[in-house]
Design a protein around this motif. Structure first.
Motif, PDB file in Angstrom:
ATOM      1  N   MET A 113      -3.426  -0.443  -5.495  1.00 12.67           N
ATOM      2  CA  MET A 113      -2.505   0.474  -5.680  1.00 12.67           C
ATOM      3  C   MET A 113      -2.345   1.022  -7.174  1.00 12.67           C
ATOM      4  O   MET A 113      -1.935   2.030  -7.552  1.00 12.67           O
ATOM      5  CB  MET A 113      -1.034   0.286  -5.306  1.00 12.67           C
ATOM      6  CG  MET A 113      -0.750  -0.204  -4.047  1.00 12.67           C
ATOM      7  SD  MET A 113       0.646  -0.813  -3.590  1.00 12.67           S
ATOM      8  CE  MET A 113       1.839   0.933  -3.808  1.00 12.67           C
ATOM      9  N   LEU A 114      -3.103   0.275  -8.008  1.00 10.43           N
ATOM     10  CA  LEU A 114      -3.172   0.737  -9.446  1.00 10.43           C
ATOM     11  C   LEU A 114      -4.641   1.311  -9.775  1.00 10.43           C
ATOM     12  O   LEU A 114      -4.734   2.063 -10.587  1.00 10.43           O
ATOM     13  CB  LEU A 114      -3.062  -0.594 -10.229  1.00 10.43           C
ATOM     14  CG  LEU A 114      -1.825  -1.455 -10.154  1.00 10.43           C
ATOM     15  CD1 LEU A 114      -1.788  -2.498 -11.228  1.00 10.43           C
ATOM     16  CD2 LEU A 114      -0.564  -0.347 -10.189  1.00 10.43           C
ATOM     17  N   VAL A 121       1.187  -7.612 -10.330  1.00 10.42           N
ATOM     18  CA  VAL A 121       0.264  -7.090  -9.502  1.00 10.42           C
ATOM     19  C   VAL A 121      -0.105  -8.466  -8.771  1.00 10.42           C
ATOM     20  O   VAL A 121      -0.179  -9.570  -9.323  1.00 10.42           O
ATOM     21  CB  VAL A 121      -0.900  -6.267 -10.138  1.00 10.42           C
ATOM     22  CG1 VAL A 121      -1.563  -7.392 -11.200  1.00 10.42           C
ATOM     23  CG2 VAL A 121      -2.131  -6.015  -9.423  1.00 10.42           C
ATOM     24  N   TRP A 122      -0.594  -8.268  -7.565  1.00 12.60           N
ATOM     25  CA  TRP A 122      -1.139  -9.205  -6.688  1.00 12.60           C
ATOM     26  C   TRP A 122      -2.284  -8.759  -5.617  1.00 12.60           C
ATOM     27  O   TRP A 122      -2.305  -7.653  -5.539  1.00 12.60           O
ATOM     28  CB  TRP A 122      -0.043  -9.839  -5.811  1.00 12.60           C
ATOM     29  CG  TRP A 122       0.712  -8.834  -5.002  1.00 12.60           C
ATOM     30  CD1 TRP A 122       1.806  -8.260  -5.419  1.00 12.60           C
ATOM     31  CD2 TRP A 122       0.289  -8.410  -3.625  1.00 12.60           C
ATOM     32  NE1 TRP A 122       2.335  -7.421  -4.194  1.00 12.60           N
ATOM     33  CE2 TRP A 122       1.264  -7.468  -3.253  1.00 12.60           C
ATOM     34  CE3 TRP A 122      -0.680  -8.784  -2.665  1.00 12.60           C
ATOM     35  CZ2 TRP A 122       1.339  -6.691  -1.904  1.00 12.60           C
ATOM     36  CZ3 TRP A 122      -0.791  -8.186  -1.564  1.00 12.60           C
ATOM     37  CH2 TRP A 122       0.347  -7.173  -1.078  1.00 12.60           C
ATOM     38  N   THR A 123      -3.123  -9.719  -5.416  1.00 12.06           N
ATOM     39  CA  THR A 123      -3.229 -10.976  -5.684  1.00 12.06           C
ATOM     40  C   THR A 123      -4.607 -11.120  -6.191  1.00 12.06           C
ATOM     41  O   THR A 123      -5.616 -10.900  -5.490  1.00 12.06           O
ATOM     42  CB  THR A 123      -3.215 -12.204  -4.664  1.00 12.06           C
ATOM     43  OG1 THR A 123      -1.795 -11.993  -4.163  1.00 12.06           O
ATOM     44  CG2 THR A 123      -3.389 -13.522  -5.137  1.00 12.06           C
ATOM     45  N   THR A 148     -10.349   5.920 -10.826  1.00 12.68           N
ATOM     46  CA  THR A 148      -9.432   6.627 -11.797  1.00 12.68           C
ATOM     47  C   THR A 148      -7.851   5.852 -11.691  1.00 12.68           C
ATOM     48  O   THR A 148      -7.583   5.899 -10.337  1.00 12.68           O
ATOM     49  CB  THR A 148      -9.261   7.918 -11.932  1.00 12.68           C
ATOM     50  OG1 THR A 148     -10.383   8.804 -12.199  1.00 12.68           O
ATOM     51  CG2 THR A 148      -8.172   8.167 -13.202  1.00 12.68           C
ATOM     52  N   PRO A 149      -7.649   5.018 -12.774  1.00 12.15           N
ATOM     53  CA  PRO A 149      -6.368   4.354 -12.470  1.00 12.15           C
ATOM     54  C   PRO A 149      -5.112   5.301 -12.123  1.00 12.15           C
ATOM     55  O   PRO A 149      -5.191   6.578 -12.210  1.00 12.15           O
ATOM     56  CB  PRO A 149      -6.010   3.933 -13.900  1.00 12.15           C
ATOM     57  CG  PRO A 149      -7.361   3.668 -14.684  1.00 12.15           C
ATOM     58  CD  PRO A 149      -8.108   4.706 -14.056  1.00 12.15           C
ATOM     59  N   THR A 150      -4.263   4.818 -11.049  1.00 18.41           N
ATOM     60  CA  THR A 150      -3.017   5.743 -10.687  1.00 18.41           C
ATOM     61  C   THR A 150      -2.120   5.744 -11.698  1.00 18.41           C
ATOM     62  O   THR A 150      -2.150   5.014 -12.589  1.00 18.41           O
ATOM     63  CB  THR A 150      -2.521   5.113  -9.481  1.00 18.41           C
ATOM     64  OG1 THR A 150      -2.114   4.030  -9.696  1.00 18.41           O
ATOM     65  CG2 THR A 150      -3.675   4.923  -8.404  1.00 18.41           C
ATOM     66  N   ALA A 172       0.890  -1.318   0.132  1.00 19.38           N
ATOM     67  CA  ALA A 172       0.076   0.175  -0.010  1.00 19.38           C
ATOM     68  C   ALA A 172       0.679   1.139  -0.026  1.00 19.38           C
ATOM     69  O   ALA A 172       2.171   1.151   0.282  1.00 19.38           O
ATOM     70  CB  ALA A 172      -0.983   0.015   1.183  1.00 19.38           C
ATOM     71  N   GLY A 173       0.225   2.495  -0.260  1.00 16.62           N
ATOM     72  CA  GLY A 173       1.022   3.675  -0.139  1.00 16.62           C
ATOM     73  C   GLY A 173       1.143   4.358  -1.477  1.00 16.62           C
ATOM     74  O   GLY A 173       0.631   3.898  -2.486  1.00 16.62           O
TER      75      GLY A 173
END
Length: 359
Positions: free
Chosen positions: A284-285, A310-312, A293-295, A260-261
């Motif tokens: 996070m994405l 990317v998980w999981t 909205t995607p980061t 996270a973060g």
């Protein structure tokens, strides 16, 4: 859902992770490895002391499919049966989390506490202990209190109550060597590379008790000729300390896991000094809401020369964000659209299907 720690909580010593933490390859004569900045050609395998292997090349399709603890949605996690099924379903990589036995053998368990994933409580009721591990106080049964011979008497069981328990009690705890041998055997049988994606679990803790994970890990990989940047291997960790220490010791790609973060471009450039990529939680994405909205994380990481895994991904409704309307394939397809380089999934068959690939 398992908790996601702060990005700052996984330095050399941090809270105990309870994170789930974890494409069919094209049959062709020349395939490429996705490195930190681009695809580069794969070279022929050089044999290690343990003998030749068929895994001369590495998966090239993007994103790669990483079977999280094997096909852990279908079989008890971290068993040879789960890894085998994952490859049959089309996974490119199988993921063994590594912990140590009392006699220094690496075995595949998500945590060193094994009360929830084996029948250890019935077989060794007197071995229950209280321990402080990475800042958390844990009660249970721990791999470092058992020799490999003792662990061999245990049998794996499903960890989650809402998944099938039909296979409980059937499979032993495998060693890392057995996982490597299985990947090689499966690759030979199927005529394609099967990669291995080991995670060092609680490396600072194990080093503190005189059972460092890294030497045994590197010896096992080197013995198979995998100490090279195009090996079908990624080493992952939530601790940047052991990745920084590993960087000058191995040419195998390293992945820094983050739960996270916010990762600034400066932070990503720092990570690129010791790792080839990041393994990040899917939230996070893009957020869980349908309007999220995607980061810019994938774009920024790629600009820093880092892969993004990317998980999981999990198919059960309890894990799916509401933005996917109960459809796990929608999550797979969104991750692909966002440009990730790898996807961890408990159900590798669903990931493969979502990517419109054949097993």
């Amino acid at each position: 859902m398992e908790p996601m720690p702060s990005i700052h909580s996984r330095a050399s010593v941090g809270p105990l992770s309870r994170l789930a933490g974890w494409k069919s390859a094209r049959r062709c004569t020349a395939i490429a490895l996705l490195t930190a900045t681009s695809l580069v050609s794969a070279c022929q395998h050089r044999s290690g002391s343990s003998g030749p292997t068929s895994r001369a090349m590495v998966p090239s399709a993007r994103p790669i499919v990483i079977a999280h603890r094997g096909a852990s949605g279908h079989r008890p996690e971290h068993t040879l049966a789960a890894y085998t099924l994952a490859v049959q379903m089309g996974a490119d990589y199988i993921e063994p989390d590594l912990v140590s036995t009392k006699d220094g053998v690496l075995v595949a368990r998500h945590e060193n506490e094994i009360g929830g994933t084996t029948d250890v409580a019935e077989r060794f009721p007197d071995r229950r202990r209280h321990k402080a591990i990475d800042g958390d106080t844990i009660t249970g049964w721990f791999t470092e209190d058992f020799t490999l011979t003792e662990l061999r008497t245990l049998r794996a069981k499903e960890r989650l109550p809402f998944r099938s328990h039909a296979y409980d009690g059937q499979y032993p705890v495998p060693t890392f060597e057995e996982v490597l041998a299985l990947a090689d055997s499966l690759g030979r049988a199927r005529g394609r590379v099967v990669g291995v994606y080991p995670e060092t679990k609680h490396p600072t803790y194990f080093r503190s008790i005189g059972l460092p994970l890294e030497p045994a890990l590197l010896r096992a990989l080197t013995a198979r000729g995998f100490d090279r940047p195009d090996a079908p291997v990624f080493i992952q960790s939530f601790e940047d300390g052991n990745l920084r220490a590993l960087r000058p010791q191995t040419r195998v790609p390293l992945i820094y896991l983050i739960g996270a973060g916010t990762l600034s471009p400066d932070k990503l450039r720092d990570i690129a000094t010791f790792a080839n990529g990041i393994g990040v939680h899917q939230r996070m994405l893009v957020g869980a809401d349908s309007s999220a909205t995607p980061t810019p994380l994938v774009r920024d990481a790629h600009a820093a020369g880092l892969q993004v895994h990317v998980w999981t991904l999990r198919s059960e409704p309890v894990f799916l964000a509401k933005r996917y309307g109960g459809d796990p394939l929608a999550e797979v397809r969104e991750m692909q659209r966002l440009g990730v380089d790898g996807i961890f999934g408990d159900f590798p068959d669903i990931v493969v299907k979502g990517l419109s690939r054949a097993p």
